[in-house]
Design an enzyme around this catalytic site. Structure first.
Site, PDB file in Angstrom:
ATOM      1  N   SER A 100       1.030  -0.882   0.216  1.00 54.37           N
ATOM      2  CA  SER A 100       0.088  -0.316  -0.349  1.00 54.37           C
ATOM      3  C   SER A 100       1.116   0.894  -0.576  1.00 54.37           C
ATOM      4  CB  SER A 100      -0.892   0.263   1.256  1.00 54.37           C
ATOM      5  OG  SER A 100      -1.201   1.635   0.889  1.00 54.37           O
TER       6      SER A 100
ATOM      7  N   ASN B 192      -1.982  -6.645   0.871  1.00 60.01           N
ATOM      8  CA  ASN B 192      -3.781  -6.707   0.441  1.00 60.01           C
ATOM      9  C   ASN B 192      -3.624  -8.319  -0.432  1.00 60.01           C
ATOM     10  OD1 ASN B 192      -4.876  -4.111   1.366  1.00 60.01           O
ATOM     11  ND2 ASN B 192      -3.181  -3.151   0.000  1.00 60.01           N
TER      12      ASN B 192
ATOM     13  N   ARG C  10     -32.284 -13.556 -38.875  1.00 64.92           N
ATOM     14  CA  ARG C  10     -31.403 -12.332 -38.324  1.00 64.92           C
ATOM     15  C   ARG C  10     -31.411 -11.006 -37.717  1.00 64.92           C
ATOM     16  NH1 ARG C  10     -27.888 -12.292 -43.245  1.00 64.92           N
ATOM     17  NH2 ARG C  10     -26.896 -10.479 -41.927  1.00 64.92           N
TER      18      ARG C  10
END
Lengths: 453, 453, 453, 453
Positions: free
Chosen positions: D280, D288, D319
Site C-alpha cells: 500500500s 493486500n 437475423r
C-alpha cells in the site's frame, strides 16, 4: 388488506407487510376503481359526461364488491389489468343505473387506469422506504454522536489500516444513507404522475376537452400532469427503480460493515435483541446478524431488478408489448425488496451493541502496525517520503517477524531513533492522536442530517 | 491520445472515440499526474509542503515522460493504479530535485488520486453523452415541427390503433430524450467530486490542515467538495451510471420505433445516407438501420453494466475489496456504451427519411379499423359504451371477415345507421379529425425543448 | 394448496399456478416436514436414533397441523426457515411422545432441511417448464411439417431478405426450444441433490454414521448424493437458473417473431382463440398477441433474476450471509417466470393462425427485391461477384426509384440481359425455387424432435 | 498480436493478455480471413467454385496485408464486421488474380464469417479459463491434502460454529471449482459450431451443394455442424456465458473466503509473494490480497454480462437487430473477465500462506463455544435434544457473561455434570475429535480431482 398467511414463509422476514399489502390483487383493484371513479368525476366537472353518472360509479368503486379471483382469471384472457375491472364495474353500475354505466371508463385506455393506479399505490408504498431510511439515519446519527471519539481500526482491503473513530464510521453510514433517502424521496415525487392518453396517447376520444379532463383528474388524485402521456416512456418509473437500487446498495454496504464487525474474531459490534433473534438450531451460543443478512439479501436482489426494469425501456411505438407487462411484477418487487432491505438495516442499527473496549483491543493487537503511517509522516518531514517509508517498512517487517510491538522495534532502529525519540514514537502510535479531521467530518454529517434529512 | 487501430474492429461503430480516448492508459496516467501536481500546489498554498517543491512536481506531471506499459505491469503487482504512478513520479522528480521528491503524493492514499482522476476523466468524457442527446433532441424537435399534422397509425401491442401524427411520435421522442439529457447532466454534476481522505478517510496524515488542503485542491481542480471522503460510498458514481442507463434505454426505445417503421412492410421512415451505409454483402437492395442497431445494442448492454455497478455498492469498511476494482472497467464502459448508443441514435434521427404517403397508405390499408374507436365514441353518446362497443365490434369482425371497408359495413348495420349517417361515419373515420390533443402535446414538448433543454 | 385469490391480479396471466402452489408457505412447510420425517426414518434405519421415534415424527409431519402464519412470524425472528418448523414439530411430537421428540431434527442444521426441501419442491415445480417447452416444440414441429414448402420473406435487420419457408422458421423455433428443453431437463436432474452436512458440513453430530445416514436419506427421498455438503456452493442451483434463463430467452425469440408476424402491416400469423382473448377496451378490432406478450415479459425479467443468482455465488465460508437468503425468493421466481413465459409461448404457438396467402403477397409486394441475390448469384458465375453485385444493385435502386418490378428492370438492363434471359430471371425470382436446403434443415429438426426430444 | 501498451492501465492486473490478444482488431480480422480462405477451399473441394481460386484467396488471407484501422472505419459505415473484410480481401485477390476474386465470400452472408470466426477465437481464448481453473484446483487439492487434519473454526453467518479442518475447506474449493471447470469445458465444446447459412439461413446461394459445403468446411476448421444455421439462435453462446459466469462466481466464493481468512484479526491464511505485491502506498505493513481482489472484481462484473447476453436472446426473425451487435463486445468481455478472475484466484491459491497455529488459536479464543454442539449432542442422548440444548445454551450464556471457558462452566453445571464428567467434556470440546466425515469428504473431492478433473 393482506392475507393472514404470507405467500412465502420468509415474507415477514425479508419483506415489508405494508408494501406487500399495497400490491395485492385487492389493493390493485381498489386503486383502479378509485381512478375510474375520479375519472368520471373529473369528466363530469369538465362537462364531458353527465354529473348524474358520478355517484353510481363512485358507489360501485369498492373492491370488496367484486370477486377478485374472477377478475384475475378474466385478466388472464384479456391481457390487460384494467379491462376486466372496467367490465365488472360497468356491469355493477348498470345493475343500479344503466344510464350511468354508459360513462364508465369514458375516453380512457386500460393502461391509463393501470398506470394511474400504480402512481396511487406507489404514493402509499414508496414512503415506507423513506421511513426505514429515516430510522436508519436516526440510528446512525446517534451512534456518530455517541462514539465520535471512540478509536477503532480503520480497515481497507479488509486489512487494518490507520485508525478511525467508530463515530466517523457511523457518520459515513449516515452520510450515505441520508443521500439515498433524499434520492428516493425525489424520485418518488417525480414518478407520481397521472397517466391519461386514451388508446394511443392523443386523448382523441375526449374530443376538445381532453387536456381539461387531465388537469382536473390530476388535481383530484393529487398527481402531477406530464407534458405528454407516457405509456411507452417508462423512464420516471425507471428512475425510481434506480433510486431504490442505490438506497438498497448503500444499505447493503452498512450491513456488510456490521456483519464484519460482528465476526467472532472481531466482535466490535453486533445486533442485540431478544433471545430468540438470530439463534441457531445447532449452535446455541451464536448471535446471527439477522437484520444485516436481510439488508444484504436485498442488496443482492436489487441490481437484477433494476437491470430488468432498464431492459424494458425500449417499448414499441405508442404502447409496447412485453416490456410493460414485465413491469407489473418488477415495480412491486423493487419497492418490496428495497423496503425489506432498509427495514432490516434499520432494525440492525437500532439494536446495535457496541464494544469500545474490543475496538481498542483489536487495534492494540496489531502492535501498532496500523499506525505506522503516523510515524512515517513524521519521519518524512526529516528523511523524505521515500526514506521514511523504507525505514518504517523495515521496522514493520521486523515487528511482524519477531512478534514485537512496533514502538519497540522503531526505538531500536538507528535511522529512526536518530530522528525521533521514544516518547514521540509513543505519541504518534496513540490512535486518539491520529484521527485527523474525523470530528469535522462527523460534524458535517450530523449538521446535514439535522437540517432536515 | 488514442491508438490508431481501435482495440476491437467494431469500436468506431459501437463506441465513441472521444470517450475511448479519455479512458486509455495514457489518459488515465495523465489525469492522475494532474491530480498529484494539483495536490502539491494546494498543499504548498496551505503551507503543508514547501512551495519550492511544486514546480518540479508539475514539470514531471506529463504522461509522455513515462513508460505507460511499464506502469501497467507495475500495477499488476501493486494492485492499486496510483501506486506505480506515484512511484514513477517520485523517481523522476527526485532525479531533478531530490528535496521536492519528498513531497510527492503527500498525505494522500492511492485511491484519492485514482478517484479524483476519474472525476477529471468524467468531466471530459461525460458531456459527450449530453451532446449526442442534444443532437437527437434537436433532430426530434425538427421532426415534431415538420410532421405535426402528418397522420399515421398509432400502434399498441404492435397492432394498429387510433391514429397519431408523426409529429406527435417525434414529440414523444423529444420529451423522453430531453428528460434523459437533463438527468445525465445533473448526475454528472453530482459526480464531479474531489476525493481526498488519506488511508482511511480521516486526512490524519495532513495534520490539522487536511480540510484546508481539500478545499484548495477542489477549487484548483474545479471539483466539488464532499461532506466526507467517499472511498467506500460509490452511490454518486452509481447514480451517474443509472442516469446513463436510463438515457440509453430511452434511446433504445426511439431506435426500436425507427427500426419498426423501417421494416420492408411498413416503410414509413428509414435511415438515409450515403450508399455505403447499411449495405448488406448479399442483399444489395437492403438499407439496414445501422444507427438504430447501434442504439439498440447499447440498450442491450447497459442494464447489465448498471446492475454490476449497483452490485458493487456494498463495499467493505473504509475501502473495499473487489467492488472498487470492478468499477475500473465498469465506469468507462458505462460512459462509452451510453455515448456510442446515443451517438448511433443521433446519427439515425438526423438522417431519417420520412414517407408521409406511406404512412397514409398504411392507415388506409386497415380499411378504417383503427378508427373504429372514433365511431364507437360517437355511438356511445347515443347507445352507451357497452352497446356502442358491441355494434362496432360486430362491424369490425364483419369487415375483417368480408374484406370490406369498415365505413361500408357500418353504413349497412341497422343499429349504427339508425344513429349516425354515412357522412358522419366518413368524418369520424378520417384520421385528421381524430388526433385529439396531439397539437397541444407537440407544443408542450417543443416549448420545454426551446426553454433550454 | 394455493390461495383462491392470486396474490397479484396478473398472476394467472403471467405465472403458472402449479409452480406458484409449490412455493407457497404451506408447500414449503410441508416439504420441510417431509425432510424431517425422512431424516428420522433414515437415522433409525442406520441405527442413529431409535426406530420407535419414527412413527410419531412422521405422524406430525403434516403442514395442516401447524399455524403457518405463526411459523412465518417466528422465522422473522430466528432468521432461518427450518428453525421454527423444527421447533413446532418437536413440540407437537413431544405432546404425543416426549421421547420421540428428542430425536426430531437430529444432527441436521436448519439449512440442511431447507435446501433438501427446495430440491423436493424443484422436483415438482421444475418439470412444468419442461412440459410447457414440450407443448411449444410439439406445436412448432406441427407447423414445420405443415408449412414446410410455404414461402415467406426471410427477414434480417427487420428488412426483407431472401425467402425462407414458414416451415423453416418453425423448424428454427423447434430446434432452439428443443435444445433448451434438454438443457432444463439436465440442469434439473443435476440440481436434485440432498443437502446434509450439519452445522458446518462435517456431519460431526452424526458421529461415525453420517455418511450412511446421507445415503439412506437420499435414497428415501429419491435425491442424488453430492460429494460434499454444498451449503455455500450454490452453482448447481445457479446452473438451473441459467438453463431456465436460456429457455425463457429462446421462448422470447419465438414470441418476438410471432409478434412481428402479427403486426397489422404484416399479418402473416397471429394468435387465434376465443373472442375474449387479447381484446382491447378501446379498440374492438384488435387481436393482441397475449401469449407472445407473456413470453416476452418473462424474457425481460429473467436475465436480472439470473444475474442476481450468479451474484449470490460468493457466499462466505461454511454458510454465508445474505446470499443464501436472497435465493429464497430468486429460485421460486426463476422457476415461476420461466414457467409463465414458456406457458405463454406454448399457448401462443398452439393457437397460431397462419395466412400463407399473405406471406406470398408480402413477398411479392417487394417487387422481387428480396430475391435479387438469386439473380446476383447466377450472374456472378458469368460476371464475377463484384460486377454481378454492381449490376443487381443498380437494378434494385432503379426498381425502388421507379416503383417497377425488379424482373422488368433487370430485363431492361443491357449488362444483365446480355447474360440471362427473361425466363431465367423469372425463375430466379420465384421464391419456391430459392429455398436452398430448407427441406433438409426442417427434416433434421423434426428427426431430432421425434428422437425423443 | 497485442498492442504493447494495454488499453487501460489495469488490464494486466484484471485481464488475461492471451484472451485480450485473441479479440483484438487484428486477431478478429485474421480469424475472418481464415474462414474466407477455408470457405473457398471447401467450396472448391465440393465443386462449387473452381479449384484455381483457392490459392490466391489463401495467399491474401493474412491480416498483416490490410490496414486494420481502415477496415474498422469501413465497418462503422457498413454495420457488419465481415463486409469490409470481404471487400478488402476481394480487392487484394483481384489485384493478383481477377478471376479468383469472383469467388471470394461465395454464397456466405457476412454473419456466417463473423460467427465462425468467433468460434475460432473462442477455441483459442476459451481454454485459458479452463487452464486457470486447472491451476486453482491443483492448488486447492494440494491444500486439501496437506491440511486435511488441521482444525480451524467453521464459520456460518460469519460467526464461529463447529470446527472444520482447513483441508475440508480447501476440498470444498476443489469440489466447486472442479465442477465449474468441467462445465466451462463442456459449454466451450458445445459452442464451437460452424455458422453457414447464407442471407437467411437457407444456403440457397449454394444451390444443391450447400450442405456438402457445410460439412467439408466444418471438417477443415475443426468445428461441429449444427442441425440448422443459428444466426438468430444464440443459446449456445449464451450457455457458454452462463458457464463462465458460474465459474467466476465460484472463484469469487473462494476469493471471499481467502480475503476473510486474511483479515488482520483472523490472519489464518494470506497471499504471500514478492515484496512488491499488494503493498500500500501509505501503509507499509499491509499485505493486500491482490489475487482475491481480482477474482472478486471479476465476480462482481460477470452477472451483468451474463444478464446482458441472456437479454439479447430474443433476436428478430432470421437475423436480428441490436442483439447480435451487443454480443460483439459481450462475448470477449465475458471470456476476458472470466479468465482474469480465475487467473487472479489461481495466483492467490498458489501463493497462499497458511498459519495452522493461528487457526488453532482463533478456535481456542472462543473458549470452546463453537464446540458446544458436540456437548449438546452427547447430552441429547441422555436428556433429549430440547433439554440438552437448553443446558448447553445456559452454559454458553454464562461462559460469555463471565468470560470463562465453556468446559469449566459445563463442569460446574449440576444438570450437565450429572450426566458427563470433565474428561468427557474435554474430549468433546477438542476440535480434532469433532470433524465428523471431513476425511471422507476430502477423499471424495481428491478422488474426483485425480480422476481427470
Amino acid at each position: 388488506m393482506s392475507d393472514p398467511t404470507p405467500r412465502r414463509l420468509h415474507d415477514p422476514l425479508l419483506g415489508d407487510p405494508v408494501v406487500t399489502a399495497w400490491f395485492t390483487t385487492e389493493a390493485q383493484v381498489q386503486a383502479m376503481l378509485e381512478v375510474e371513479a375520479a375519472l368520471a368525476a373529473a369528466e363530469a366537472e369538465v362537462g364531458v359526461v353527465p354529473v348524474r353518472c358520478v355517484a353510481p360509479i363512485r358507489a360501485a368503486a369498492r373492491a370488496e364488491l367484486y370477486d377478485c379471483a374472477a377478475l384475475a382469471e378474466a385478466l388472464a384472457r384479456s391481457g390487460a389489468p384494467a379491462v376486466p375491472v372496467a367490465r365488472a364495474l360497468t356491469a355493477r353500475v348498470a345493475a343500479a343505473d344503466p344510464d350511468a354505466a354508459r360513462y364508465v371508463h369514458w375516453g380512457a385506455t386500460s393502461q391509463d387506469i393501470t398506470d394511474t393506479a400504480l402512481a396511487l399505490q406507489l404514493r402509499e408504498a414508496g414512503p415506507r422506504v423513506v421511513e426505514h431510511l429515516g430510522r436508519a439515519t436516526g440510528a446512525a446519527a446517534a451512534l456518530a454522536r455517541r462514539f465520535a471519539e471512540t478509536p477503532m481500526a480503520g480497515r481497507t482491503w479488509l486489512q487494518q489500516a490507520t485508525p478511525v473513530s467508530f463515530g466517523l464510521k457511523a457518520a459515513g453510514w449516515l452520510d450515505g444513507l441520508g443521500r439515498c433517502r433524499r434520492r428516493v424521496s425525489g424520485a418518488l415525487d417525480d414518478a407520481l404522475v397521472l397517466q391519461l392518453g386514451g388508446a394511443t396517447g392523443t386523448l382523441a376520444a375526449l374530443g376538445p376537452r381532453g387536456i381539461a379532463v387531465t388537469e382536473v383528474l390530476a388535481a383530484r388524485l393529487g398527481l402531477a400532469v406530464a407534458d405528454l402521456p407516457w405509456h411507452a416512456y417508462r423512464d420516471r418509473v425507471g428512475a425510481l427503480g434506480c433510486a431504490l437500487g442505490l438506497a438498497t446498495g448503500v444499505a447493503g454496504k452498512v450491513a456488510r460493515d456490521v456483519s464484519l464487525l460482528a465476526q467472532s474474531e472481531v466482535a466490535e459490534a453486533w445486533e442485540g435483541g431478544d433471545d430468540d433473534r438470530g439463534g441457531s438450531s445447532t449452535m446455541p451460543h451464536k448471535r446471527n446478524p439477522v437484520g444485516a443478512a436481510v439488508a444484504l439479501a436485498a442488496a443482492a436482489r436489487m441490481p437484477g431488478l433494476v437491470a430488468a426494469l432498464l431492459g424494458t425501456l425500449p417499448q414499441e411505438h405508442e404502447r409496447g408489448l412485453g416490456g410493460w407487462q414485465a413491469e407489473w411484477d418488477l415495480v412491486p418487487d423493487l419497492v418490496g425488496v428495497a423496503a425489506g432491505g432498509t427495514r432490516g438495516l434499520a432494525d440492525c442499527l437500532e439494536r446495535l451493541v457496541v464494544d469500545p473496549e474490543r475496538m481498542c483491543a483489536n487495534l492494540e493487537a496489531s502492535g501498532g502496525l496500523p499506525l505506522s503511517e503516523a510515524v512515517a509522516m513524521t519521519l518524512a518531514d526529516r528523511l523524505g517520503r521515500g526514506a521514511a517509508r523504507e525505514a518504517v517498512e523495515r521496522a514493520c517487517r521486523r515487528a511482524v517477524a519477531e512478534h514485537r510491538p512496533l514502538a519497540e522495534v522503531l526505538a531500536d532502529d538507528p535511522v529512526v531513533s536518530a530522528e525521533i525519540d521514544g516518547a514521540t514514537i509513543a505519541r504518534r502510535l496513540d490512535p486518539r492522536h491520529y484521527l485527523g479531521a474525523a470530528q469535522d467530518f462527523i460534524g458535517r454529517a450530523l449538521a446535514r442530517h439535522e437540517d432536515g434529512d
